[in-house]
Design a protein around this motif. Structure first.
Motif, PDB file in Angstrom:
ATOM      1  N   TYR A  17       0.868  -1.294   0.049  1.00 14.52           N
ATOM      2  CA  TYR A  17       0.079  -0.033  -0.022  1.00 14.52           C
ATOM      3  C   TYR A  17       0.832   1.298   0.064  1.00 14.52           C
ATOM      4  CZ  TYR A  17      -3.051   3.592   2.205  1.00 14.52           C
ATOM      5  OH  TYR A  17      -3.683   4.499   2.560  1.00 14.52           O
ATOM      6  N   TYR A  76      -3.889   4.732   8.723  1.00 14.82           N
ATOM      7  CA  TYR A  76      -3.210   4.927   7.671  1.00 14.82           C
ATOM      8  C   TYR A  76      -3.783   4.272   6.350  1.00 14.82           C
ATOM      9  CZ  TYR A  76       1.155   4.282   4.630  1.00 14.82           C
ATOM     10  OH  TYR A  76       2.079   4.550   3.635  1.00 14.82           O
ATOM     11  N   LEU A  77      -4.103   2.979   6.671  1.00  9.45           N
ATOM     12  CA  LEU A  77      -4.862   2.195   5.565  1.00  9.45           C
ATOM     13  C   LEU A  77      -6.448   2.680   5.168  1.00  9.45           C
ATOM     14  CD1 LEU A  77      -4.031  -1.366   6.601  1.00  9.45           C
ATOM     15  CD2 LEU A  77      -2.989  -0.099   4.578  1.00  9.45           C
ATOM     16  N   LEU A  78      -6.994   3.293   6.214  1.00 11.22           N
ATOM     17  CA  LEU A  78      -8.469   3.907   6.059  1.00 11.22           C
ATOM     18  C   LEU A  78      -8.172   5.223   4.762  1.00 11.22           C
ATOM     19  CD1 LEU A  78     -11.105   3.707   6.943  1.00 11.22           C
ATOM     20  CD2 LEU A  78     -10.721   5.590   8.724  1.00 11.22           C
ATOM     21  N   ALA A  79      -7.314   5.885   4.846  1.00 13.02           N
ATOM     22  CA  ALA A  79      -6.896   7.029   3.870  1.00 13.02           C
ATOM     23  C   ALA A  79      -7.102   6.358   2.477  1.00 13.02           C
ATOM     24  CB  ALA A  79      -5.605   7.718   3.982  1.00 13.02           C
ATOM     25  N   GLY A  80      -6.528   4.892   2.121  1.00 14.12           N
ATOM     26  CA  GLY A  80      -6.505   4.787   0.909  1.00 14.12           C
ATOM     27  C   GLY A  80      -7.967   4.593   0.418  1.00 14.12           C
ATOM     28  N   VAL A  86      -6.382  -3.417   0.294  1.00 17.83           N
ATOM     29  CA  VAL A  86      -6.838  -2.676   1.394  1.00 17.83           C
ATOM     30  C   VAL A  86      -8.264  -2.690   1.787  1.00 17.83           C
ATOM     31  CG1 VAL A  86      -6.923  -0.244   2.085  1.00 17.83           C
ATOM     32  CG2 VAL A  86      -4.789  -1.039   1.076  1.00 17.83           C
ATOM     33  N   MET A 116     -10.165   6.884   0.181  1.00 12.74           N
ATOM     34  CA  MET A 116     -10.354   8.089  -0.509  1.00 12.74           C
ATOM     35  C   MET A 116      -9.292   8.417  -1.565  1.00 12.74           C
ATOM     36  SD  MET A 116     -12.792   9.820   0.666  1.00 12.74           S
ATOM     37  CE  MET A 116     -13.943   9.089   1.746  1.00 12.74           C
ATOM     38  N   ILE A 117      -8.421   7.753  -1.885  1.00 12.89           N
ATOM     39  CA  ILE A 117      -7.241   8.054  -2.884  1.00 12.89           C
ATOM     40  C   ILE A 117      -7.754   7.151  -4.224  1.00 12.89           C
ATOM     41  CG2 ILE A 117      -4.936   7.736  -3.733  1.00 12.89           C
ATOM     42  CD1 ILE A 117      -4.521   7.663  -0.482  1.00 12.89           C
ATOM     43  N   PHE A 141      -8.342  14.136  -6.896  1.00 15.64           N
ATOM     44  CA  PHE A 141      -8.425  13.714  -5.662  1.00 15.64           C
ATOM     45  C   PHE A 141      -9.231  14.652  -4.537  1.00 15.64           C
ATOM     46  CE2 PHE A 141      -5.758  13.464  -1.448  1.00 15.64           C
ATOM     47  CZ  PHE A 141      -6.224  12.590  -0.850  1.00 15.64           C
TER      48      PHE A 141
END
Lengths: 294, 275
Positions: A21, B109-113, B150, B115-116, A272
């Motif tokens: 990730y 940190y992974l949660l942000a993924g 994710v 939205m990307i 974004f």
């Protein structure tokens, strides 16, 4: 000591996801942000910081402004149309009629194949020439001459929305159906004893209880819509002109085909932020609406 | 009372029939044209074939590398999905059963993924892939797709919270290792959410067009969707041939749909009710 070994073992479980990730999502996003302030072209090693110039250029680049406005038009148009069709469709598919299962399958199936494939199939129907299927039907039934379904600006935009709506409405109807089936039958019985007619039952029972489904469905429609690429790309190639360019297509065009990495990166960052803003706004508004209804 | 009820349902059949026909029409159109000659298809695209021919099907297998593309899609999808599910499920385990500051941070940190969007990372990703020599490689695409874990990670964490804590705790007392607990106890219990994850990731990867278009060049490495895209250019005049190719690629999707229909619907429902 044993405790630390255990903690370390647990850490190993997280390592693969954090690595992949970080490398394929976070690092490129940060780099997009960084590149958006440069004139990097992907080949020459030397590049300069040019401040906000790329961001300014976004608004004077016809392809980009057109892509932003088309993508927003497509997203909201499709979200509205799908929502208006999926809720009644779900209510009908919830009734026990003879061909219910066949109809569930027919409406749901288009959400399974690739969007590219579906768009090509529709290409035969919407072909702007006289031999296009829709045009030949119109000319035979109503004597209407061939319409430029995919080559006039507004018609092309609407055509892509119609195809996308056809493809995904059944999927969203199934989502609403899941919520409809979780509404206890007692509510309706109680209401009909109190003398509420069918319409009042829909208005005061079905609709409020569908509010959470609507939040999820609209969120998926908006985030999915903003990422649209395949359907307009396959139907119109982005044309006429830049009229049906999606944001994705313009990022690929300016960035990868023309190697204007800086400009395309600035576009990516703006994209974004649009996704972020719309997602946060939509969820806040609709959750407030849910609370207001209940 | 009973009678009006039944009457109304008959009306639904009658109302839904044309709606269903319209919804199905695009598929009818391409299927029927695969049995026509070019002239027949151009003259009357909607009618049944004046003479049924099957040569289009033979020709597709002879003239295109459809079997190779099918195989590529298959390999890419299977490998990616297996990796995604394993990596996603593994990561959820410490987050749920060993919550501490570090795992909480990892989760945020992974949660942000979520939205990307993929598109926002596209330009540097393209560079990165070429720096790592992963362009035009099937393995490259598989590695890229595994970042989809994710999403599976969040599905898995949600589901894993319903597993009673006593189960792994008892296993610890019995002397089972962290590794052993996961594979012998936790992972088998994740079966329902694993099926949901497999279905949605399979559909996404099998159908994806953007990544293969950008990262695979040589035709021997085409996925099915990419093959369709390339064939569109080749068969601009020969519609029946193109439609035949499309119909053939729809067959595996249709079989998948028939087998998985119940699970797909359950998956949508589970995802929605939770969200």
């Amino acid at each position: 000591m044993v405790k630390y070994v255990r903690q370390l073992q647990f850490l190993l479980f997280l390592l693969p996801i954090l690595a992949i990730y970080s490398l394929f999502t976070i690092y490129p996003l940060i780099k997009s942000f960084f590149l958006s302030f440069t004139n990097f072209d992907g080949y020459t090693e030397a590049y300069d910081f040019i401040g906000l110039k790329n961001y300014v250029r976004i608004f004077s680049d016809d392809a980009i402004t057109s892509a932003i406005s088309y993508t927003l038009f497509f997203t909201f148009g499709k979200a509205l149309l799908v929502t208006l069709l999926a809720i009644p469709l779900a209510m009908i598919l919830d009734q026990k009629f003879l061909t219910r299962n066949i109809h569930r399958a027919i409406f749901f199936f288009p959400s399974i194949p690739s969007g590219l494939l579906l768009a090509y199939i529709w290409g035969f129907i919407l072909a702007p020439i006289g031999s296009g299927v829709l045009n030949s039907v119109l000319s035979e039934l109503f004597n209407i001459g061939p319409q430029p379904w995919l080559s006039a600006p507004l018609l092309a935009k609407l055509s892509t929305i119609v195809v996308a709506t056809w493809a995904i409405t059944g999927w969203h109807a199934v989502l609403y159906l899941a919520f409809l089936q979780s509404i206890p039958k007692d509510y309706y019985e109680a209401a009909s004893i109190d003398g509420a007619n069918r319409l009042q039952q829909i208005r005061f029972i079905t609709f409020p209880l569908l509010a959470p489904a609507m939040t999820v469905s609209v969120m998926l429609l908006l985030t999915g819509g903003l990422k649209v690429f395949e359907i307009p790309f396959a139907l119109t190639k982005g044309g006429p002109g830049y009229e049906t360019y999606s944001i994705t297509q313009v990022i690929v065009l300016r960035g990868i085909s023309e190697t204007q990495y800086g400009l395309a990166s600035a576009m990516s960052i703006v994209f974004f932020l649009i996704v972020l803003a719309i997602a946060i706004f939509q969820v806040t508004v609709m959750q407030r609406r849910e609370q207001g209804i209940q | 009372m009973k009678k009006t009820f039944e009457k109304r349902l008959w009306i639904l059949d009658i109302i839904m029939l044309p709606a269903g026909l319209i919804a199905f029409f695009p598929f009818y159109l391409i299927i029927v044209n695969t049995f026509k000659t070019m002239q027949d298809a151009a003259r009357s695209p909607m009618a049944l074939p004046s003479k049924w021919i099957f040569k289009n099907y033979i020709q597709v297998f002879e003239e295109t590398s459809i079997l190779q593309s099918f195989w590529n899609s298959f390999i890419i999808t299977v490998c990616s999905v297996v990796l995604i599910v394993l990596i996603g499920a593994m990561a959820a385990y410490p987050v749920v059963f060993n919550a501490n500051r570090l795992t909480r941070f990892a989760m945020l940190y992974l949660l942000a993924g979520f939205m990307i969007p993929f598109q926002a990372t596209l330009i540097p990703l393209f560079q990165l892939m070429s720096d790592l020599h992963l362009i035009d490689k099937i393995s490259g695409l598989i590695i890229l797709y595994t970042s989809g874990s994710v999403f599976v990670f969040f599905l898995m964490t949600g589901y894993m919270k319903s597993i009673p804590r006593e189960l792994p705790e008892a296993a610890v007392i019995d002397g089972c290792s962290v590794w052993g607990i996961f594979w012998r106890i936790i992972f088998p219990l994740l079966k329902p959410i694993t099926i949901t994850s497999i279905i949605f990731q399979t559909m996404w990867i099998w159908n994806d067009f953007l990544a293969p278009m950008l990262f695979l060049n040589s035709s021997s490495k085409s996925t099915l969707v990419l093959q369709i895209y390339k064939a569109k250019g080749e068969f601009t005049v020969d519609w029946p041939m193109f439609m035949t190719l499309t119909v053939i690629t729809l067959v595996p999707i249709f079989i998948f749909f028939i087998i998985m229909q119940k699970h797909i619907v359950k998956g949508i429902a589970a995802g929605a009710v939770k969200g």
